[in-house]
Design an enzyme around this catalytic site. Structure first.
Site, short mmCIF file in Angstrom:
data_model
loop_
_atom_site.label_atom_id
_atom_site.label_comp_id
_atom_site.label_asym_id
_atom_site.label_seq_id
_atom_site.Cartn_x
_atom_site.Cartn_y
_atom_site.Cartn_z
N HIS A 22 -4.83 -4.56 -9.07
CA HIS A 22 -5.60 -3.39 -8.66
C HIS A 22 -7.09 -3.72 -8.77
O HIS A 22 -7.54 -4.18 -9.82
CB HIS A 22 -5.25 -2.19 -9.54
N ILE B 63 2.94 3.99 -2.23
CA ILE B 63 3.29 4.45 -3.57
C ILE B 63 4.82 4.43 -3.71
O ILE B 63 5.53 4.90 -2.82
CB ILE B 63 2.73 5.86 -3.83
N ASP C 205 -1.07 3.03 -11.04
CA ASP C 205 -2.16 2.25 -11.64
C ASP C 205 -2.32 2.47 -13.14
O ASP C 205 -3.42 2.38 -13.68
CB ASP C 205 -3.50 2.58 -10.93
N MET D 287 0.79 -1.23 0.00
CA MET D 287 0.00 0.00 0.00
C MET D 287 0.82 1.28 0.00
O MET D 287 0.30 2.35 0.33
CB MET D 287 -0.96 0.00 1.20
N GLU E 245 3.77 5.96 -13.04
CA GLU E 245 2.44 6.56 -12.91
C GLU E 245 1.48 5.55 -12.27
O GLU E 245 1.24 4.46 -12.82
CB GLU E 245 1.91 7.02 -14.27
N1 NHR Z 1 3.71 2.66 -7.13
C1 NHR Z 1 3.81 3.10 -8.39
N2 NHR Z 1 4.81 3.96 -8.67
N3 NHR Z 1 2.95 2.74 -9.37
C2 NHR Z 1 1.94 1.91 -9.10
O1 NHR Z 1 1.13 1.57 -10.09
C3 NHR Z 1 1.76 1.41 -7.77
C4 NHR Z 1 2.69 1.82 -6.80
C5 NHR Z 1 2.56 1.38 -5.47
C6 NHR Z 1 1.50 0.56 -5.11
C7 NHR Z 1 -0.63 -0.60 -5.62
C8 NHR Z 1 -1.89 0.34 -5.70
C9 NHR Z 1 -3.16 -0.44 -5.74
O2 NHR Z 1 -3.35 -1.20 -6.68
C10 NHR Z 1 0.56 0.19 -6.07
C11 NHR Z 1 0.70 0.58 -7.40
C12 NHR Z 1 -1.36 2.38 -2.57
C13 NHR Z 1 -1.83 3.63 -2.96
C14 NHR Z 1 -1.77 4.80 -2.02
O3 NHR Z 1 -2.38 5.84 -2.25
C15 NHR Z 1 -2.32 3.77 -4.24
C16 NHR Z 1 -2.34 2.67 -5.11
C17 NHR Z 1 -1.85 1.44 -4.72
C18 NHR Z 1 -1.39 1.29 -3.43
N4 NHR Z 1 -1.00 4.70 -0.91
C19 NHR Z 1 -0.84 5.73 0.12
C20 NHR Z 1 0.54 6.37 0.04
O4 NHR Z 1 0.65 7.56 0.38
C21 NHR Z 1 -0.97 5.14 1.51
C22 NHR Z 1 -2.33 4.56 1.71
C23 NHR Z 1 -2.41 3.68 2.96
O5 NHR Z 1 -1.38 3.44 3.63
O6 NHR Z 1 -3.52 3.20 3.24
O7 NHR Z 1 1.53 5.68 -0.30
O8 NHR Z 1 -4.04 -0.28 -4.88
#
Ligand code: NHR
Length: 187
Positions: A95, A78, A131, A76, A129
């Protein structure tokens, strides 16, 4: 993650699960993996001041295991462009939406709010980028009139447990080719 490990065992895939790594020491998957005899590690994101510092530590730990493929499963955080670039073409994510619809979080609620009749799940290569990487596999489910976020997520989860193991197996078998933004999969 558990569905992938179980499928790999049951179907005797031509691969080894190198390690299960989490950014949280309390992740349930760590205990499961250890019980399966899989090496585990924790790189605690909360102990790092910046995303770049965390990603550097995470990458260092992952590289100790020299994996051919990195599989995000319930991860979770980024990831920075630098980290993603290091694993370009060898990192998958699942996703819970039919991308490019509903990026980010709370995807089932997003689908309910949008009123779509079909929802689903996508396995994709991870790019900088969020997702937006090349799509490897998708599965669709109907959205039913009485659905809640919970009931819809459960219907999607059943499909997740089918298509993610399928995609990982195809990768391990060398049957996935990336051609630009398109993914070609052979039988
Ligand atoms: N990183 C990149 N660069 N690109 C992707 O496509 C990514 C990634 C990291 C994780 C999984 C994704 C999902 O399918 C993923 C894909 C977390 C967040 C998020 O907002 C968004 C998408 C995904 C995973 N994370 C917050 C953050 O600030 C924290 C949220 C939390 O801790 O609950 O990192 O869902």
């Amino acid at each position: 993650m558990q569905a992938i490990v179980e499928a790999a065992k049951a179907e005797q895939w031509p691969l080894q699960i190198a390690a299960v790594i989490s950014n949280r020491a309390d992740a349930a998957g760590l205990e499961y993996a250890a019980g399966q005899g899989i090496p585990t590690a924790v790189v605690a994101s909360k102990e790092f001041p910046t995303r770049a510092a965390f990603d550097a530590a995470l990458g260092g730990k992952i590289d100790e295991f020299a994996p051919d493929l990195l599989v995000l499963a319930g991860f979770m955080r980024i990831l920075t462009a630098g980290f993603v670039g290091h694993y370009e073409g060898r990192m998958l994510n699942i996703h819970p939406s039919l991308l490019p619809s509903f990026v980010g979080l709370a995807t089932h609620q997003q689908a309910l709010d949008a009123g779509v009749k079909i929802h689903g799940v996508t396995v994709h290569f991870v790019t900088a980028e969020l997702d937006h990487g090349p799509i490897v596999a998708q599965a669709a489910v109907p959205v039913l009139p009485d659905d809640t976020e919970h009931s819809l997520s459960q219907r999607v989860l059943e499909q997740e447990h089918i298509i993610y193991p399928w995609a990982v197996r195809k990768f391990a078998e060398g049957k996935i080719r990336l051609i630009g933004n398109r993914v070609q999969i052979s039988e």
